[in-house]
Design an enzyme around this catalytic site. Structure first.
Site, mmCIF file in Angstrom:
data_model
loop_
_atom_site.group_PDB
_atom_site.id
_atom_site.type_symbol
_atom_site.label_atom_id
_atom_site.label_comp_id
_atom_site.label_asym_id
_atom_site.label_seq_id
_atom_site.Cartn_x
_atom_site.Cartn_y
_atom_site.Cartn_z
ATOM 1 N N ARG B 71 0.827 -1.206 0.000
ATOM 2 C CA ARG B 71 0.000 0.000 0.000
ATOM 3 C C ARG B 71 0.869 1.267 0.000
ATOM 4 N NH1 ARG B 71 -5.252 0.538 2.323
ATOM 5 N NH2 ARG B 71 -5.085 -1.654 2.918
ATOM 6 N N LYS B 179 2.289 -19.620 6.304
ATOM 7 C CA LYS B 179 1.363 -20.147 7.293
ATOM 8 C C LYS B 179 0.792 -18.986 8.114
ATOM 9 C CE LYS B 179 4.192 -20.819 11.332
ATOM 10 N NZ LYS B 179 3.476 -19.859 12.152
ATOM 11 N N ASP B 208 6.502 -23.347 5.353
ATOM 12 C CA ASP B 208 6.678 -23.393 6.797
ATOM 13 C C ASP B 208 8.191 -23.374 6.966
ATOM 14 O OD1 ASP B 208 7.152 -24.084 9.389
ATOM 15 O OD2 ASP B 208 5.577 -25.593 9.499
ATOM 16 N N HIS B 209 8.723 -22.243 7.398
ATOM 17 C CA HIS B 209 10.179 -22.082 7.325
ATOM 18 C C HIS B 209 10.937 -23.129 8.139
ATOM 19 C CE1 HIS B 209 9.488 -19.784 11.032
ATOM 20 N NE2 HIS B 209 10.709 -20.165 11.346
ATOM 21 N N LYS B 213 14.947 -25.529 7.527
ATOM 22 C CA LYS B 213 16.116 -25.568 8.412
ATOM 23 C C LYS B 213 16.923 -26.826 8.133
ATOM 24 C CE LYS B 213 14.127 -22.954 12.221
ATOM 25 N NZ LYS B 213 15.130 -21.906 12.335
ATOM 26 N N GLU B 247 10.054 -20.816 22.987
ATOM 27 C CA GLU B 247 10.467 -19.458 22.613
ATOM 28 C C GLU B 247 10.564 -18.611 23.867
ATOM 29 O OE1 GLU B 247 7.678 -18.014 19.737
ATOM 30 O OE2 GLU B 247 8.571 -19.205 18.129
ATOM 31 N N ASP B 266 -0.639 -21.057 15.814
ATOM 32 C CA ASP B 266 0.568 -20.381 15.318
ATOM 33 C C ASP B 266 1.737 -21.361 15.182
ATOM 34 O OD1 ASP B 266 2.058 -18.125 14.520
ATOM 35 O OD2 ASP B 266 2.955 -17.994 16.514
ATOM 36 N N HIS B 271 4.456 -26.031 12.707
ATOM 37 C CA HIS B 271 5.828 -26.471 12.987
ATOM 38 C C HIS B 271 5.858 -27.829 13.693
ATOM 39 C CE1 HIS B 271 6.883 -22.549 11.830
ATOM 40 N NE2 HIS B 271 6.964 -21.962 13.001
ATOM 41 N N LYS B 371 5.417 -19.665 24.591
ATOM 42 C CA LYS B 371 6.088 -18.373 24.531
ATOM 43 C C LYS B 371 6.570 -18.016 25.926
ATOM 44 C CE LYS B 371 4.435 -16.810 20.341
ATOM 45 N NZ LYS B 371 5.545 -16.461 19.479
#
Lengths: 376, 521
Positions: B71, B179, B208-209, B213, B247, B266, B271, B371
């Site tokens: 944008r 994702k 999905d990163h 890996k 995390e 999430d 993952h 988290k």
């Protein structure tokens, strides 16, 4: 020796008469000092931890005239494949000096920052008389359970101590480009005898991008048909030499073996070959200028009923090649060319563990071509 | 007689004899990456740095271009300058100068179909100028709510070409979708149906990163490339499996999204399910995209579907309360900026999962993610069974711990195996010791960034490391039962854990019945 962004730790004791226990001690002390010095043993270049890494024992006999040129290559090899590096200079030490050694490390900053990754280095020097002791010295210092790679940069198959190193090695890398022109087949026969799984010719590794791009050119169904009607192949290499360099011979041999061509003779234009559908001429010539006897251009023409004319041109270290198609229609495009630095070629070969039948076939065909080439 | 592979006059049915298995160069096609959401965080932090590194390493085709679409009003120059800040500071490097020539920008709103027509004209100009044969990769680096208008407008403006059978001979179009792929089974199906209106399945790369890996890819190499592990990889030798994705960060500016997703959508559904399938899958017939994904999908099909009672017994959801992390006070989730003070969104999830098949029957898989946990760590721990007879008990000595094989995904990527060893001395004591493999010290380099690998794979048309439609839908099918039970049943209350700890005590209870505990990370 310090190379940009690389750091070399040298044991301060310098060269000493060879003693395996003392050498291991020197290496241990070197790491102790490096670990305790806040600035690092390289006088401040270090920033963060030092990691000692080894994936292989890398044994490298160096021909003294070639050593300055190859030293940076070895530094780059240790960056890509950390190893305990044995650099061998056989013969230059003064008579009576016997076998001497010094230790050091070649360190590289991690790409992500934060510390150095280091390869240990043992430099062995000998006078002529004690060269035969080199294999036993190295055997006593090999890291157990890691593969031993012999990177033979000597121009030939060499003296008995080299034979002993070859027997000791799990993998032998040779470079037929270092041989006198015309002696390459000796190396290729050696390779075939020992097995292409264990002995690799770096001249072949340099051809990987050429073989890939040639395969790609003929991938399309329409172009694939033209492989059967090829009538002329012309290869150009840099330099003035009349005798083509090994990669050119090997590429010619590869095409011949993959496409089922037989060499039948030589005329003023080049070698005469025969495919199942007709004659093929193979010309190989130097540009008359430039350095290095490096393959630079290949031009292939095929006849009716599948006319095809393609020229591939690659210069120096460029990562793309110009592909000019003249028939069946005209087009020019830049195609990716997987050029690799010499160190990357070496490491690529260290990672290859399979027998190399295409190379063996190519070398046999190349040797046959060389015989015809030399007849006139 | 001609040698094997030799070409005759009519080689119609033959393969290219110059194409050998030994020539494995991954040559990327020239293409245009069109990044939607180009002014966003993902583009800055991940995509542009990854594309820059690929360009620097000569892995992008020299003619490949990148077009940002968002944008915000930028000129090409302003966009380049903004992107440069994400990869370097100081004067522009020669590598950047070369990369910057690839970068272009087109301002636009995702709902505005006219902007897509204008984007099409820009793409045509860039392709003509750079000699790109119409190959395009559309990257949705946007919130999921934008996927629908993006897909519709790409289709309506004719920007994408639907895959033909022989993709090599035609310009190709591919789409990369970040994702989460939906927020439940129905929305995932709706999203898939929508994207399929414009793209065929083999053109869709659901990223999905985690799968990019190096250590995640190494799970398969480790299991199937070595002779010693696969024979032990079953319920006869393995007691349990623990998968942890921990995390230390909170919601970090993503509160609006996280409030609607929670850690279950999430991280757990994506993952963790991917790590579970790679750990539990059968060896594929070949190492290529569909064979690998077939086997992963089979694992998802054999996950034991949880009843509401099992959800109450075998899952734990929790939210972090104020605590301290690494010596610094940390707020609770409800005190985070942008979070509803009465939020019921879970920031921690643990579950005991069973894979109902021959190989894994009776082996519990304990999965946890959260988290603001004590450490940032992702690992898969395979706990082996104890020896059938304790030989050293008579000497007053117990084997202290089971053998545990740890596959460390991050940080300190590597693998370790713990086992018991006699400690030195006259007496017989057995202590646990470790054999460690670290990527860094073995290979002398850190594993490459996951986005680099995945962007290159997409450019090469290799979808092995991307999720397929059935995988995504099967994972949601499993998750939906848990999410439905949580929302419907008062028996699944929200537990609490102080920030900086390893989660609520309720999660420990999942393992107590097995005489076990979560492994220390």
């Amino acid at each position: 020796m310090t190379v940009q962004e690389n750091y070399v730790l040298d044991a301060p004791d310098g060269s000493r008469p060879f003693d395996a226990v003392a050498i291991e001690g020197d290496l241990k002390n070197m790491w102790k000092r490096a670990g305790h010095s806040p600035a690092g043993a390289d006088g401040g270049a270090r920033n963060g931890a030092i990691y000692r890494a080894a994936l292989a024992n890398l044994v490298v006999p160096l021909d003294p005239p070639l050593a300055p040129k190859l030293a940076p290559v070895l530094v780059d090899v240790t960056r890509r494949h950390p190893s305990r590096l044995f650099s061998i200079a056989a013969g230059p030490a003064p008579r009576g000096a016997k076998l001497r050694a010094r230790t050091g490390a070649i360190c590289h900053r991690r790409e992500s920052g934060g510390g150095l990754v280091c390869s240990e280095q043992v430099v062995l020097e000998s006078d002529g008389a004690s060269a035969d002791l080199i294999p036993s010295a190295i055997r006593s210092l090999l890291i157990g359970d890691l593969p031993t790679v012999l990177l033979n940069f000597l121009p030939g198959l060499g003296p008995p101590w080299i034979d002993e190193l070859m027997e000791m090695a799990d993998l032998v890398l040779v470079d037929s480009c270092l041989l006198e022109p015309g002696r390459e087949p000796e190396m290729w026969r050696f390779l075939e005898r020992e097995g292409s799984r264990r002995v690799h010719d770096l001249a072949w590794a340099r051809l990987i991008p050429w073989r890939a791009i040639l395969a790609e050119v003929f991938d399309g169904k329409e172009h694939l048909l033209a492989l059967g009607t090829i009538r002329a192949v012309e290869m150009t290499f840099t330099g003035a030499a009349a005798f083509p360099p090994p990669p050119v011979w090997l590429l010619a041999g590869w095409l011949s073996s993959r496409l089922g061509w037989k060499t039948v003779g030589r005329d003023p234009h080049g070698l005469m070959l025969r495919s199942e559908t007709g004659p093929v001429t193979l010309a190989m010539r130097g540009t008359g200028s430039g350095e290095g006897r490096v393959l630079e251009r290949i031009h292939i023409r095929a006849a009716e009923p599948h006319p095809f004319d393609v020229e591939i041109h690659h210069r120096g270290r460029e990562t793309s090649a110009r592909v000019t198609l003249r028939a069946p229609r005209a087009a020019t495009l830049e195609s990716p060319f997987g050029y690799s630095e010499f160190a990357a070629c070496i490491v690529g070969e260290i990672h290859r563990h399979a027998a190399n039948k295409p190379m063996e076939d190519a070398a046999r065909a190349a040797e046959d071509m060389m015989k015809h080439w030399s007849k006139t | 007689m001609s040698p094997r592979g030799a070409v005759t006059a009519e080689p119609e049915a033959r393969a290219n004899p110059l194409r050998e298995e030994s020539v494995t160069l991954r040559a990327a096609d020239p293409c245009t990456f069109i990044v939607f959401g180009a002014s966003g965080d993902l583009t800055h932090r991940k995509l542009i740095p990854a594309l820059f590194r690929l360009s620097k390493r000569k892995l992008l085709h020299p003619r490949t271009a990148i077009v940002g679409f968002a944008r915000r009003e930028y000129t090409d120059e302003a966009f380049r300058e903004e992107m440069r800040a994400s990869v370097e500071s100081g004067p522009p490097s020669p590598d950047w100068e070369r990369f910057a020539e690839r970068l272009h920008y087109h301002p636009g709103v995702f709902e505005d179909h006219l902007a897509f027509r204008s984007l099409g004209r820009l793409l045509g100009e860039i392709e003509a100028k750079r000699g790109i044969p119409g190959n395009r990769i559309f990257y949705f680096a946007t919130p999921p709510s934008e996927y629908a208008p993006l897909t519709r407008n790409i289709g309506a403006a004719g920007l994408a070409k639907r895959a033909l059978r022989d993709e090599r001979s035609a310009p190709w179009s591919r789409v990369i979708i970040e994702k989460p792929f939906g927020r439940d089974l129905q929305s995932a199906r709706d999203l898939n149906a929508l994207v399929h209106l414009v793209f065929a399945e083999r053109q869709i790369f659901r990223i999905d990163h985690y799968l990019g890996k190096e250590t995640v890819q190494n799970i398969l190499v480790f299991r199937l490339g070595n002779g010693i592990f696969e024979p032990l990889w079953n319920n006869r030798y393995i007691e349990q499996v623990q998968i942890t994705v921990a995390e230390t960060v909170g919601v970090e500016g993503r509160a609006a999204y996280f409030e609607t997703a929670g850690v279950s959508r999430d991280i757990f559904q994506s993952h963790m399910m991917q790590l579970l399938t790679l750990t539990a899958m059968e060896p594929p017939a070949r190492f290529e995209a569909d064979s690998v994904r077939d086997e992963k999908a089979k694992v998802l099909r054999t996950l034991h579907p949880m009843s509401p009672e099992e959800v109450a017994r075998d899952t734990v959801r929790a939210q972090y309360s104020p605590g301290a992390l690494g010596g610094t006070p940390a707020p609770g989730y409800r005190q985070e900026p942008g979070v509803n003070p009465g939020s019921e969104t879970e920031t921690y999830m643990a579950a005991r999962i069973h894979v109902d098949n021959w190989r894994w029957s009776g082996v519990p898989f304990f999965l946890r993610t959260g988290k603001r946990l004590a450490k940032r760590a992702t690992e898969i721990a395979i706990q082996f069974r104890q020896p059938p007879f304790s030989l050293f008990r008579s000497a007053g000595c117990e084997i202290p711990e089971a053998n545990i094989l740890r596959l460390r995904i991050q940080p300190d990527e590597g693998i370790s195996l713990s086992f018991g060893s006699k400690s030195p001395g006259q007496e017989l004591h057995i202590d646990p010791v470790q054999m460690d493999f670290y990527y860094l010290t073995s290979f002398g380099q850190d594993p490459p960034d996951a986005y680099e690998r995945l962007l290159l794979d997409c450019n090469l048309g290799d979808s092995t490391l991307f999720a397929r439609r059935d995988e995504v839908e099967l994972a949601w099918e499993f998750m939906d039962r848990i999410l439905d039970a949580w929302s419907a049943s008062p028996r699944s209350p929200m537990a609490a854990y102080p920030a900086g700890t390893w989660g609520p005590p309720e999660a420990d209870e999942l393992l107590h019945g097995h005489g076990s505990h979560w492994h220390r990370l």
